[in-house]
Design an enzyme around this catalytic site. Sequence first.
Site, PDB file in Angstrom:
ATOM      1  N   ASP A   1       0.781  -1.244   0.000  1.00  0.00           N
ATOM      2  CA  ASP A   1       0.000   0.000   0.000  1.00  0.00           C
ATOM      3  C   ASP A   1       0.814   1.298   0.000  1.00  0.00           C
ATOM      4  O   ASP A   1       0.471   2.239   0.738  1.00  0.00           O
ATOM      5  CB  ASP A   1      -0.969   0.013   1.206  1.00  0.00           C
ATOM      6  CG  ASP A   1      -1.989  -1.114   1.175  1.00  0.00           C
ATOM      7  OD1 ASP A   1      -1.970  -1.927   0.240  1.00  0.00           O
ATOM      8  OD2 ASP A   1      -2.806  -1.191   2.123  1.00  0.00           O
TER       9      ASP A   1
ATOM     10  N   ASP B   1      -4.591  -0.811  -1.728  1.00  0.00           N
ATOM     11  CA  ASP B   1      -5.879  -0.689  -1.066  1.00  0.00           C
ATOM     12  C   ASP B   1      -6.808  -0.096  -2.134  1.00  0.00           C
ATOM     13  O   ASP B   1      -6.444   0.898  -2.792  1.00  0.00           O
ATOM     14  CB  ASP B   1      -5.689   0.283   0.114  1.00  0.00           C
ATOM     15  CG  ASP B   1      -6.602   0.018   1.281  1.00  0.00           C
ATOM     16  OD1 ASP B   1      -6.941  -1.151   1.548  1.00  0.00           O
ATOM     17  OD2 ASP B   1      -6.989   1.002   1.956  1.00  0.00           O
TER      18      ASP B   1
ATOM     19  N   HIS C   1     -10.748   0.685  -2.696  1.00  0.00           N
ATOM     20  CA  HIS C   1     -12.117   0.699  -2.167  1.00  0.00           C
ATOM     21  C   HIS C   1     -13.122   1.333  -3.126  1.00  0.00           C
ATOM     22  O   HIS C   1     -12.817   2.353  -3.750  1.00  0.00           O
ATOM     23  CB  HIS C   1     -12.156   1.506  -0.864  1.00  0.00           C
ATOM     24  CG  HIS C   1     -11.289   0.977   0.239  1.00  0.00           C
ATOM     25  ND1 HIS C   1     -11.316  -0.336   0.646  1.00  0.00           N
ATOM     26  CD2 HIS C   1     -10.390   1.593   1.043  1.00  0.00           C
ATOM     27  CE1 HIS C   1     -10.466  -0.500   1.652  1.00  0.00           C
ATOM     28  NE2 HIS C   1      -9.882   0.646   1.911  1.00  0.00           N
TER      29      HIS C   1
ATOM     30  N   HIS D   1     -17.464   2.516   0.470  1.00  0.00           N
ATOM     31  CA  HIS D   1     -16.949   1.393   1.265  1.00  0.00           C
ATOM     32  C   HIS D   1     -17.344   1.514   2.735  1.00  0.00           C
ATOM     33  O   HIS D   1     -17.313   2.610   3.306  1.00  0.00           O
ATOM     34  CB  HIS D   1     -15.422   1.322   1.150  1.00  0.00           C
ATOM     35  CG  HIS D   1     -14.859   0.032   1.637  1.00  0.00           C
ATOM     36  ND1 HIS D   1     -14.150  -0.071   2.802  1.00  0.00           N
ATOM     37  CD2 HIS D   1     -14.939  -1.219   1.117  1.00  0.00           C
ATOM     38  CE1 HIS D   1     -13.808  -1.351   2.978  1.00  0.00           C
ATOM     39  NE2 HIS D   1     -14.266  -2.059   1.966  1.00  0.00           N
TER      40      HIS D   1
ATOM     41  N   HIS E   1     -10.633   6.992   1.592  1.00  0.00           N
ATOM     42  CA  HIS E   1      -9.258   6.879   1.092  1.00  0.00           C
ATOM     43  C   HIS E   1      -9.178   5.784   0.027  1.00  0.00           C
ATOM     44  O   HIS E   1     -10.014   4.874   0.011  1.00  0.00           O
ATOM     45  CB  HIS E   1      -8.289   6.545   2.242  1.00  0.00           C
ATOM     46  CG  HIS E   1      -8.540   5.201   2.847  1.00  0.00           C
ATOM     47  ND1 HIS E   1      -9.520   4.974   3.789  1.00  0.00           N
ATOM     48  CD2 HIS E   1      -7.969   3.984   2.615  1.00  0.00           C
ATOM     49  CE1 HIS E   1      -9.528   3.691   4.117  1.00  0.00           C
ATOM     50  NE2 HIS E   1      -8.606   3.065   3.415  1.00  0.00           N
TER      51      HIS E   1
ATOM     52  N   LYS F   1      -7.046  -5.076  -2.917  1.00  0.00           N
ATOM     53  CA  LYS F   1      -7.832  -5.609  -1.794  1.00  0.00           C
ATOM     54  C   LYS F   1      -8.727  -4.515  -1.244  1.00  0.00           C
ATOM     55  O   LYS F   1      -8.476  -3.338  -1.456  1.00  0.00           O
ATOM     56  CB  LYS F   1      -6.887  -6.113  -0.696  1.00  0.00           C
ATOM     57  CG  LYS F   1      -6.007  -5.007  -0.162  1.00  0.00           C
ATOM     58  CD  LYS F   1      -4.931  -5.504   0.767  1.00  0.00           C
ATOM     59  CE  LYS F   1      -4.068  -4.370   1.240  1.00  0.00           C
ATOM     60  NZ  LYS F   1      -4.777  -3.311   1.989  1.00  0.00           N
TER      61      LYS F   1
ATOM     62  N   CYS G   1      -2.062  -2.665   7.673  1.00  0.00           N
ATOM     63  CA  CYS G   1      -1.933  -3.615   6.559  1.00  0.00           C
ATOM     64  C   CYS G   1      -0.647  -4.422   6.597  1.00  0.00           C
ATOM     65  O   CYS G   1      -0.651  -5.601   6.227  1.00  0.00           O
ATOM     66  CB  CYS G   1      -2.118  -2.886   5.235  1.00  0.00           C
ATOM     67  SG  CYS G   1      -3.837  -2.312   5.063  1.00  0.00           S
TER      68      CYS G   1
HETATM   69  C1  VGL Z   1      -4.663   0.786   5.720  1.00  0.00           C
HETATM   70  C2  VGL Z   1      -6.213   1.745   7.094  1.00  0.00           C
HETATM   71  C3  VGL Z   1      -7.195   1.604   6.141  1.00  0.00           C
HETATM   72  C4  VGL Z   1      -3.246   0.355   5.513  1.00  0.00           C
HETATM   73  C5  VGL Z   1      -5.645   0.617   4.755  1.00  0.00           C
HETATM   74  O1  VGL Z   1      -2.800   0.258   4.347  1.00  0.00           O
HETATM   75  O2  VGL Z   1      -2.550   0.127   6.540  1.00  0.00           O
HETATM   76  N1  VGL Z   1      -4.962   1.338   6.883  1.00  0.00           N
HETATM   77  N2  VGL Z   1      -6.895   1.024   4.977  1.00  0.00           N
HETATM   78 ZN    ZN Z   2      -8.351   1.029   3.430  1.00  0.00          ZN
END
Ligand code: VGL
Ligand code: ZN
Length: 200
Positions: free
Chosen positions: A9, A47, A49, A53, A82, A107, A152
């Site tokens: 990510d 990430d 979404h 979401h 996000h 994901k 993550c």
């Molecule tokens: C993440 C919060 C929400 C991450 C992803 O990549 O750690 N954290 N979505």
């Molecule tokens: Zn996320």
Amino acid sequence: MTQALIVIDVQNDFCLGGALAVPGGDEIVERINTMLSEFPVRVFTQDWHPADHSSFASQHDDKSPFELTEMSYGPQVLWPDHCVQGSEGAAFHPGLLTDPADLIIRKGFRREIDSYSAFFENDRRTPTGLEGYLRSRGVDRLVLVGLATDFCVSYSALDAARLGFRVGVDLDACRAIDLDGSLAAALEGMVEAGIDLTGD
Ligand code: VGL
Ligand code: ZN
């Protein structure tokens, strides 16, 4: 032994000026770029979404970002919007070398369920397919880097260890959100699971 580098990510929304900026997120890009050439297998995650979401506080009445809510699969932190699919925030950091990626795995694309881990959604059972990919490539050891250490990255590392991979996390190439002690808890959980923590 075949090692894979898993880059978690490293997207604009988790970097400086992003919707869910992780302090120091940009600082890891150069180190990751250098590491890429040292691994025969390289996987990046995004990430990814939908705009509505269920992990977004904006989708819940009377909830603010960083509050907890209860989902069918357990407690879930609510986030600012996000990494919306196709947005600039969901794109990789512009300084990250992405051409070396063998596989990019996305994901968090199901509205009803969040997915921190690169292996399973937050119900800890719905697979992303990454395990099968790594096994077919003969990978037995993973090094994880990216954002965020305490969400993550640690969820992915714990799942990988549970699946029987040897796992390392290079903390110099990770940065944390650190919400209410989440970083300390994540580090402790990873040590208990036998994950090699290096750096920092
Ligand atoms: C993440 C919060 C929400 C991450 C992803 O990549 O750690 N954290 N979505
Ligand atoms: Zn996320």
